[in-house]
Design a protein around this motif. Structure first.
Motif, PDB file in Angstrom:
ATOM      1  N   ASP A  61       0.874  -1.177   0.000  1.00  0.00           N
ATOM      2  CA  ASP A  61       0.000   0.000   0.000  1.00  0.00           C
ATOM      3  C   ASP A  61       0.917   1.236   0.000  1.00  0.00           C
ATOM      4  N   HIS A 104      -1.956  -0.269  11.829  1.00  0.00           N
ATOM      5  CA  HIS A 104      -1.497  -1.549  11.278  1.00  0.00           C
ATOM      6  C   HIS A 104      -0.059  -1.421  10.845  1.00  0.00           C
ATOM      7  N   PHE A 149     -10.692  -1.718   1.975  1.00  0.00           N
ATOM      8  CA  PHE A 149     -10.309  -1.785   0.563  1.00  0.00           C
ATOM      9  C   PHE A 149     -10.908  -2.992  -0.155  1.00  0.00           C
ATOM     10  N   ARG A 206       1.811  13.464  10.723  1.00  0.00           N
ATOM     11  CA  ARG A 206       0.436  13.280  10.257  1.00  0.00           C
ATOM     12  C   ARG A 206       0.087  11.867  10.712  1.00  0.00           C
ATOM     13  N   ASP A 208      -2.086   8.512  10.636  1.00  0.00           N
ATOM     14  CA  ASP A 208      -2.929   7.800   9.671  1.00  0.00           C
ATOM     15  C   ASP A 208      -4.135   7.137  10.320  1.00  0.00           C
ATOM     16  N   HIS A 337      -3.296  12.313  -1.395  1.00  0.00           N
ATOM     17  CA  HIS A 337      -2.932  11.165  -2.222  1.00  0.00           C
ATOM     18  C   HIS A 337      -4.028  10.105  -2.276  1.00  0.00           C
ATOM     19  N   ASP A 338      -5.180  10.352  -1.686  1.00  0.00           N
ATOM     20  CA  ASP A 338      -6.259   9.367  -1.661  1.00  0.00           C
ATOM     21  C   ASP A 338      -7.470   9.779  -2.489  1.00  0.00           C
ATOM     22  N   ARG A 428      -6.598   4.801  -6.415  1.00  0.00           N
ATOM     23  CA  ARG A 428      -6.044   6.136  -6.250  1.00  0.00           C
ATOM     24  C   ARG A 428      -4.776   6.406  -7.056  1.00  0.00           C
TER      25      ARG A 428
HETATM   26  C1  NOJ Z   1      -5.102   6.422   4.866  1.00  0.00           C
HETATM   27  C2  NOJ Z   1      -3.981   6.755   3.921  1.00  0.00           C
HETATM   28  O1  NOJ Z   1      -4.053   8.091   3.534  1.00  0.00           O
HETATM   29  C3  NOJ Z   1      -4.118   5.806   2.761  1.00  0.00           C
HETATM   30  O2  NOJ Z   1      -3.288   6.157   1.683  1.00  0.00           O
HETATM   31  C4  NOJ Z   1      -3.827   4.408   3.246  1.00  0.00           C
HETATM   32  O3  NOJ Z   1      -4.026   3.506   2.190  1.00  0.00           O
HETATM   33  C5  NOJ Z   1      -4.756   4.044   4.414  1.00  0.00           C
HETATM   34  N1  NOJ Z   1      -4.887   5.076   5.381  1.00  0.00           N
HETATM   35  C6  NOJ Z   1      -4.237   2.815   5.118  1.00  0.00           C
HETATM   36  O4  NOJ Z   1      -3.073   3.126   5.837  1.00  0.00           O
END
Ligand code: NOJ
Length: 567
Positions: A61, A104, A149, A206, A208, A337-338, A428
């Motif tokens: 990821d 995680h 996901f 930041r 997550d 980025h998402d 993404r």
């Molecule tokens: C949020 C992040 O911005 C994203 O890119 C990531 O895939 C998920 N959390 C899982 O860590």
């Protein structure tokens, strides 16, 4: 004005390392490339950089599957280059924020491989959520939770003796096992991790996916969801993890660690910014920014809002009022980025629809895109976001007006969302296409130091026409608009200047004043008269396009899909 911590009104530039600049010629971005382009970031006039995860990771990821929280991904560099980067950035007046992933790790993290090897009931397994399966032979997952996901939230391991074994919980993908935060080892590990990077000079993190870190300790089944609901929506309706309150104990503990670090190092001013999507629920957002938790939490309501003045009033103004009343620092973003890039979102012919994170329209709208309109609106949006009080996070390439790349061939897609949803969600990748630095295609438009390598994600034809090199030559480019706005922003940001929202957006205008300055955005397609109360004794500081304002019969009009700063 009272002295405020640096981050309260800071503008931070987000660097998705993999896509920013390739300095070692392997087709993917890295810290060497970032080092080469630090002057560029400083030249924008921002205060700091947020680095997406650049720790060792199998990249399932793209770094959000961390295998070692105390090192740098070898493909991106090493600790030495990181230290050098910190030093150069600080010299240029740039702070560095890292990205911490507490929910995680990677299934390749030593703790996870040790847990699998250690067997049932071991201390190693306690660091994660291992459970026996249901059914005659434990062949069914322990509960019905869905993964964000796609697919289920559980995967089954093979025990060391070769037999089918326990299941482990993963909120995102099977390659990202969830930590059990009720376990003291996990708590200690992250305390050490925070201090390790603070000691290297980073100014904050930041954080997550903070909304899913808590879990009901009994892991009960989530309520049934209607058939046909998307994976994302099904997951988001699971009350036993999303916003589960035990996570707040962790954030309180982190704040103690950070406050203590600041007491021990009085020249340091650290910041944490939480990634918490709470659409339409500023009350939920407030829980994360209580004074003993995060310093900031992204206010994503603006990002999720359609291009519509009434909606901006309902979302941005509402978020502002509730966060301001709490004394918290308000933190805006239009891109990251998402999500689909803003030029494309606002260029959609259905841009009036509300969007939600990766769930539907941001990712899967089939509406056609008018890029010219998208650009015009994105320019106006730049003045909107940079005119608001609080901190702003910009996503690399936003200053170039890069659009979302929608036609990436399926064979090139790498986002696990694509594979995990069997292509139902495209994912993404389209906002992560490597940056164009020059218009020379030989070295991937200046992205790479190599002239023979392929980019990890292909750039579309014509990408170089939007490059930094090209836009620096054009007085009215998006890049120059961002530079001008960032240079002029200090005229607006003084927090001593109270913000007043004007009107309700019904006339197409989203407007507010900040002391002697005013920010006006026209989301309609036509000219709209700016109320005299906003224009009196004020003149134009900056327009999103030249000539956006015109005088007619003694009044000032603002052209459709533009914005202006007056003062
Ligand atoms: C949020 C992040 O911005 C994203 O890119 C990531 O895939 C998920 N959390 C899982 O860590």
């Amino acid at each position: 004005m009272v002295n405020q911590p640096w981050w309260r009104n800071a503008v931070i530039y987000q660097v998705y390392v993999r896509s920013f600049a390739d300095g070692n010629g392997d087709g993917a971005g890295d810290l060497f490339g970032l080092l080469d382009h630090l002057e560029y970031i400083a030249s924008l006039g921002v205060d700091g950089i947020w680095l997406n995860p650049c720790y060792p990771s199998p990249q399932m990821d793209h770094g959000y599957d961390v295998s070692d929280y105390f090192d740098i991904e070898p493909a991106y560099g090493d600790l030495e280059i990181f230290d050098h980067l910190m030093m150069r950035a600080n010299k240029l007046g740039l702070r560095i924020l890292m990205d911490v992933v507490p929910n995680h790790c990677s299934d390749q993290h030593a703790w996870f491989t040790e847990a699998v090897a250690a067997g049932r009931g071991s201390r190693e397994r306690e660091r994660f959520w291992f459970r026996e399966g249901q059914g005659v032979d434990g062949e069914l997952p322990p509960n019905n939770w869905k993964a964000v996901f796609g697919g289920g939230a559980w995967s089954r391991i093979t025990e060391p003796d070769g037999s089918p074994g326990q299941w482990y919980l993963h909120t995102f993908t099977p390659w990202q096992p969830d930590f059990n935060w009720l376990n003291e080892d996990v708590v200690d590990y992250f305390d050490r991790m925070l201090r390790f990077w603070f000691d290297r000079g980073v100014d904050g993190f930041r954080v997550d996916a903070v909304t899913v870190v808590g879990k009901h300790p009994d892991l009960p089944n989530a309520p049934d969801t209607p058939a046909g609901m998307t994976e994302m929506a099904a997951w988001a309706s699971n009350p036993y993890t999303l916003f589960w309150p035990s996570a707040h104990d962790i954030w309180r503990h982190w704040r103690e660690v950070i406050d203590q670090y600041e007491r021990d190092n009085p020249i340091r001013e650290l910041v944490t910014v939480a990634e918490a999507y709470t659409p339409g629920r500023p009350d939920l957002l407030l829980k994360f920014v209580e004074p003993d938790q995060f310093h900031q939490s992204f206010t994503f309501d603006l990002l999720l809002s359609p291009w519509n003045a009434q909606s901006f009033h309902k979302t941005a103004a509402k978020s502002y009022r509730s966060l301001h009343a709490s004394g918290s620092s308000i933190t805006w973003a239009l891109n990251n980025h998402d999500v689909h890039r803003v030029v494309t979102r606002y260029g959609r012919t259905d841009a009036h629809l509300t969007s939600s994170w990766t769930g539907n329209n941001l990712v899967n709208s089939d509406a056609s895109v008018d890029l010219e309109m998208g650009h015009r609106r994105a320019r106006a949006a730049a003045l909107l976001i940079l005119g608001l009080p609080g901190a702003v996070y910009l996503y690399m390439g936003e200053e170039l007006g890069l659009p979302e790349v929608l036609d990436i061939p399926d064979s090139a897609r790498q986002d696990p969302i694509f594979a995990r949803t069997e292509g139902r969600e495209k994912g993404r990748d389209g906002c992560r296409v490597p940056m164009p630095w020059t218009s020379g295609s030989a070295n991937l438009n200046g992205f790479s130091t190599s002239t023979s390598v392929e980019a990890w994600m292909p750039q579309p034809a014509g990408w170089g026409e939007m490059s930094v090199e090209v836009q620096e030559q054009l007085g009215d480019s998006m890049l120059n608009l961002y530079r001008q706005a960032l240079q002029l922003r200090p005229r607006l940001v003084d927090e001593g200047k109270d913000i007043e929202f004007v009107g309700d957006g019904a006339d197409g205008l989203f407007s507010f004043t900040r002391g002697s300055c005013a920010v006006i955005v026209n989301t309609s397609a036509d000219f709209v008269e700016i109320p005299a109360t906003l224009t009196d004794n004020r003149s134009v500081i900056l327009e999103s396009v030249q000539g956006a304002t015109t005088n007619r019969d003694g009044s000032k009009l603002l052209a459709g899909n533009t914005a202006v700063w007056l003062g």
